[in-house]
Design a protein around this motif. Sequence first.
Motif, short mmCIF file in Angstrom:
data_model
loop_
_atom_site.label_atom_id
_atom_site.label_comp_id
_atom_site.label_asym_id
_atom_site.label_seq_id
_atom_site.Cartn_x
_atom_site.Cartn_y
_atom_site.Cartn_z
N SER A 1 -4.10 5.97 8.49
CA SER A 1 -4.81 4.87 9.16
C SER A 1 -5.74 4.14 8.19
N MET A 2 -6.30 4.86 7.22
CA MET A 2 -7.17 4.23 6.25
C MET A 2 -6.38 3.40 5.24
N LEU B 1 -10.83 2.51 -0.99
CA LEU B 1 -9.57 1.81 -0.71
C LEU B 1 -9.74 0.31 -0.58
N ALA B 2 -10.97 -0.15 -0.39
CA ALA B 2 -11.22 -1.58 -0.26
C ALA B 2 -11.25 -2.30 -1.60
N THR C 1 -4.93 10.50 9.90
CA THR C 1 -6.23 9.90 9.57
C THR C 1 -6.16 9.18 8.24
N ALA C 2 -5.55 9.82 7.23
CA ALA C 2 -5.41 9.19 5.91
C ALA C 2 -4.53 7.94 5.98
N PHE D 1 -12.77 11.76 3.66
CA PHE D 1 -12.21 10.57 4.30
C PHE D 1 -13.14 9.37 4.14
N ALA D 2 -14.43 9.58 4.26
CA ALA D 2 -15.39 8.48 4.12
C ALA D 2 -15.37 7.90 2.71
N ARG E 1 0.85 -1.20 0.00
CA ARG E 1 0.00 0.00 0.00
C ARG E 1 0.88 1.24 0.00
N TRP F 1 -12.84 8.03 0.58
CA TRP F 1 -11.57 7.34 0.37
C TRP F 1 -11.58 5.96 1.01
N GLU F 2 -12.08 5.89 2.23
CA GLU F 2 -12.06 4.63 2.97
C GLU F 2 -12.82 3.54 2.22
N LYS F 3 -13.96 3.88 1.67
CA LYS F 3 -14.75 2.89 0.94
C LYS F 3 -14.03 2.45 -0.33
#
Length: 290
Positions: A287-288, A256-257, A284-285, A249-250, A38, A252-254
């Motif tokens: 951690s995702m 990133l999967a 925060t970024a 952030f929300a 990553r 990006w998090e989704k």
Amino acid sequence: MSDLTYADITGIRAADPGAVARAWADRVTRPTVRGDGRLMIVAADHPARGALAVGSRVTAMNSRVDLLDRLRAALADPGVDGVLATADILDDLVLLGALEDKVVFSSFNRGGLAGACFELDDRMTGATAASTAAARMNGGKMLCRIDLDDPGTVSTMVACARAVDELAAHGLVAMVEPFMSGRVAGKVRNDLSPDAVIKSIHIAQGLGSTSAYSWMKLPVVDEMDRVMEATTMPTLLLGGDPTDPDEAFASWEKALALPAVRGLIVGRTLLYPPDDDVRTAVATAVSMVR
């Protein structure tokens, strides 16, 4: 990190410009992909295109020393793998010792100045594959905005295709950032609808005579699962123009999967958060991504 001040950097540039090349030669490098595969990359190549605004802050990026402070704060986080920037910024950072054991991407085409009548004729005015290889960087990034009504687009595509080939010849990553674009009231706007992003991907990943070293740099849009079905290229997600941080952030998090997504490559959203707390935004970024 070096103890040099910004005044010292100016002095070195004036009296001993060869120190820049020596700093690149002495730098501890690292492979693009290692560990979990990553990547968390901070981006800072907007100023060279004359794009100095961050949201409603029109002159946010006017100060180079302020930008360098923010970049150094971001790069100090061990979860940040590296940086994308133009040569002027990268040379400052390498002299400051901020690029040790970091992934480094150079920025190629900054000729499409923001707001210019020739904005879509985005020529290569930054780094080259040769300079990128000489400094032992990991690769180069190019912006490829495609406006079917602007003849300048084909010059940009030709330049990007050539850069893809030249980077591949050196075994370096060619990071392509495509958009379907058009002018609205005279200003270039990117079409962020899923189908437009999908079309841009297909055009961009066909640039050059080999795709072996090609990566995509893509915006986070609606229906990202369908968008990412358009490519098998390793992909980093860009931050885009700063919006509500929690919303960004929300999203990006989704995204990133998704399997082809290998991480984030984000600039202004992390470097100029509304509260100016760069370290917290970056953490925060990170951690995702991790």
